[in-house]
Design an enzyme around this catalytic site. Structure first.
Site, PDB file in Angstrom:
ATOM      1  N   ASP A 100     -30.101  26.299  46.779  1.00  0.00           N
ATOM      2  CA  ASP A 100     -29.475  25.225  47.554  1.00  0.00           C
ATOM      3  C   ASP A 100     -30.509  24.129  47.808  1.00  0.00           C
ATOM      4  O   ASP A 100     -31.613  24.418  48.269  1.00  0.00           O
ATOM      5  CB  ASP A 100     -28.978  25.809  48.885  1.00  0.00           C
ATOM      6  CG  ASP A 100     -28.542  24.742  49.862  1.00  0.00           C
ATOM      7  OD1 ASP A 100     -27.356  24.417  49.882  1.00  0.00           O
ATOM      8  OD2 ASP A 100     -29.405  24.222  50.612  1.00  0.00           O
TER       9      ASP A 100
ATOM     10  N   ASP B 296     -25.157  20.355  44.894  1.00  0.00           N
ATOM     11  CA  ASP B 296     -26.475  20.772  45.393  1.00  0.00           C
ATOM     12  C   ASP B 296     -26.656  22.286  45.484  1.00  0.00           C
ATOM     13  O   ASP B 296     -27.566  22.764  46.142  1.00  0.00           O
ATOM     14  CB  ASP B 296     -26.754  20.126  46.758  1.00  0.00           C
ATOM     15  CG  ASP B 296     -25.708  20.486  47.802  1.00  0.00           C
ATOM     16  OD1 ASP B 296     -24.746  21.193  47.452  1.00  0.00           O
ATOM     17  OD2 ASP B 296     -25.841  20.056  48.955  1.00  0.00           O
ATOM     18  N   GLU B 297     -25.811  23.049  44.832  1.00  0.00           N
ATOM     19  CA  GLU B 297     -25.933  24.514  44.854  1.00  0.00           C
ATOM     20  C   GLU B 297     -25.627  25.082  43.466  1.00  0.00           C
ATOM     21  O   GLU B 297     -24.650  24.664  42.845  1.00  0.00           O
ATOM     22  CB  GLU B 297     -24.894  25.123  45.797  1.00  0.00           C
ATOM     23  CG  GLU B 297     -25.240  25.119  47.262  1.00  0.00           C
ATOM     24  CD  GLU B 297     -24.142  25.796  48.065  1.00  0.00           C
ATOM     25  OE1 GLU B 297     -24.421  26.793  48.712  1.00  0.00           O
ATOM     26  OE2 GLU B 297     -22.990  25.316  48.010  1.00  0.00           O
TER      27      GLU B 297
END
Lengths: 407, 115
Positions: A9, A105-106
């Site tokens: 993350d 974003d992960e």
């Protein structure tokens, strides 16, 4: 040997990217927010300094500014975030070919069967350093023997620890996972949290030890799924080609004001239908089930969601638009509209088409190809229906944005 | 049977809960495609002539061929009968099941007869 899965993350991703580009703000509170003049004036990302002042993601901008008057507000640059996100995922590919991006974003990565499997913590540190060195972004990494353990390790532990890395082992669930409040379990939303609380399930551990049959009986598949999560059970594979399969193609928008007139709403319907058509053609697909969702206003939240099966599969925006008109006229009660969504479902490859024996179908494929080529080259604002230039139209403004935020 | 979030080996439980922008998805797929892109084959004239001779012979006796060919940056193999050979531009028409696959000769990587 146990599987090794990471959930990586990027901390405050949009704000972190902006801090790299505005290095003089590295010690200052920074937020990325939508257009302050519009309803979208909410916090999309806040850096840790801003968060230390009490600013939270999804908070209204005015609220954030009242908590921290010196906060620097930056407009989003969505294309930049997408570019950096895809580059970071390419970095993951140097560790393993099993990379499944979960959001901008992960990402999940699977290290089972690689040279990194035997030393996951060291690999996580090396990966964290590489991301920081190459992109200037701090990553938190959850490690587990499946995806739910990796995700929970990241969200519940790694994000709250100084090193930003945590390995959640299945034999330590009682200590590292079960004490957390039920609302913190992945997949438990506000409504489900209330249901669980009313049932006496207050922690993840309470759910893990609850009879699964009762959960199945009450909440069906979702009840059992959450029970599995609470027990760290997740057989789902890390799936690199997950983004290649498409079941439906949709497009929706929240309008900048309430729309009352049918003619105004039709302007938006046409724009959405054309965009859905374009995206479907881009994927070389056609679809024959149309879904229209209409959302009401905050004061009058009356809306509907209806489907219509088209006589023939299509990817032509005009056919989609006419079907939307039909659905809208059939179900609209004349109440104001604030959100509209159109999607084409049951899509399949555009390799063959059924011909109509009774109606002459206008072939608009060359026209559509020309329009698509123009938009690909010069952007979505290069050509549009004249109706989009009226007060109701949003296409020009939308062409400057990605996901409702500025490119 | 229709799969659900509990179906073994299904990724539905994660696919149904993720948020991916279409623009992000498109760029990621383009990059993946670019990474696996392969250059078209470069066969010497003698090899091409050998393959063409094999195809001509096979047409007369309706041999079954495995043809490995290049298309859009990837190599594929198809098995079928040669239905037609065209000279300008040089193309092999391979009958694969009920469909005809048109393969430009310059994109052929290998031809093997199953007969």
């Amino acid at each position: 040997m146990k599987r090794v899965v990471f959930l990586i993350d990027m901390m405050s991703f949009y704000a972190s990217v902006e801090k790299v580009y505005h290095s003089h703000l590295s010690q200052h509170p920074v937020v990325v927010a939508g257009d302050p003049d519009r309803r979208s004036g909410v916090i999309l990302a806040a850096c840790p300094v801003a968060k230390s002042h009490g600013i939270k993601t999804a908070q209204a901008l005015w609220e954030a500014q009242s908590l921290c008057p010196e906060v620097t507000v930056l407009k989003p640059r969505m294309q930049l975030y997408i570019d950096i996100s895809t580059q970071i995922n390419e970095l993951f590919l140097t560790y393993t070919d099993q990379v499944e991006p979960f959001s901008v974003d992960e990402s999940f990565i699977e290290l089972t069967g690689t040279v990194h499997q035997s030393r996951p913590e060291q690999t996580a540190k090396s990966l964290q350093k590489a991301i920081l060195r190459q992109f200037g972004i701090y990553a938190r990494i959850g490690i587990g023997e499946n995806k739910i353990l990796a995700k929970s390790a990241c969200d519940l532990q790694a994000k709250k620890r100084p090193g930003g890395i945590f390995h959640l082992s299945k034999n330590r669930l009682a200590d590292d996972f079960w004490p957390f409040a039920i609302g913190e379990l992945f997949g438990v939303g506000n409504r489900m949290e209330k249901h669980f609380m009313q049932t006496g399930i207050r922690t993840i551990g309470h759910l893990a030890n609850y009879p699964v049959e009762e959960l199945q009986h009450r909440w069906g598949i979702n009840g059992e799924l959450l029970w599995q999560y609470a027990n760290g059970i997740d057989p789902s594979p890390v799936t690199p080609d997950t983004h290649q399969q498409k079941k439906s193609i949709g497009h929706g928008m929240t309008l900048p004001r309430d729309y009352h007139q049918r003619t105004e709403i039709f302007v938006i319907l046409r724009e959405l239908a054309e965009e859905v058509g374009r995206r479907t053609r881009d994927e070389r697909l056609i679809g024959n089930q149309l879904s229209l969702g209409i959302g009401g206003t905050y004061e009058n939240p009356v809306g509907f969601s209806r489907q219509l099966t088209l006589p023939m599969a299509t990817n032509d925006g005009r056919v989609i638009y006419h079907a939307c008109q039909k659905l809208f006229d059939r179900h609209w009660l004349g109440t104001p509209v604030r959100r509209i969504g159109v999607s084409l479902e049951k899509v399949e490859p555009d390799t063959h088409r059924q011909l109509s024996l009774f109606d002459e179908v206008e072939d608009r494929s060359s026209l559509n190809q020309t329009l698509d080529a123009l938009k690909d080259r010069y952007g979505g604002g290069i050509i549009m229906y004249a109706s989009s230039l009226t007060d109701a139209g949003q296409a020009l403004e939308r062409s400057k944005k990605i996901g409702g935020h500025y490119k | 049977m229709k799969s659900n979030k509990l179906t073994p080996n299904s990724n539905l439980r994660w696919e149904s809960s993720r948020m991916i922008l279409p623009e992000w998805r498109k760029q990621w797929l383009q990059r993946q495609e670019a990474q696996t892109w392969q250059e078209p084959p470069e066969l010497d004239d003698q090899m091409i002539e050998e393959y063409m001779q094999m195809i001509h012979d096979g047409m007369a006796y309706t041999w079954l061929f495995d043809v490995t060919y290049w298309q859009d940056g990837q190599f594929h193999t198809a098995t079928g009968y040669v239905a037609r050979f065209r000279d300008a531009p040089p193309q092999v028409w391979l009958q694969v099941g009920g469909a005809v696959l048109t393969i430009p000769v310059e994109h052929i990587q290998a031809v093997e007869s199953q007969s």
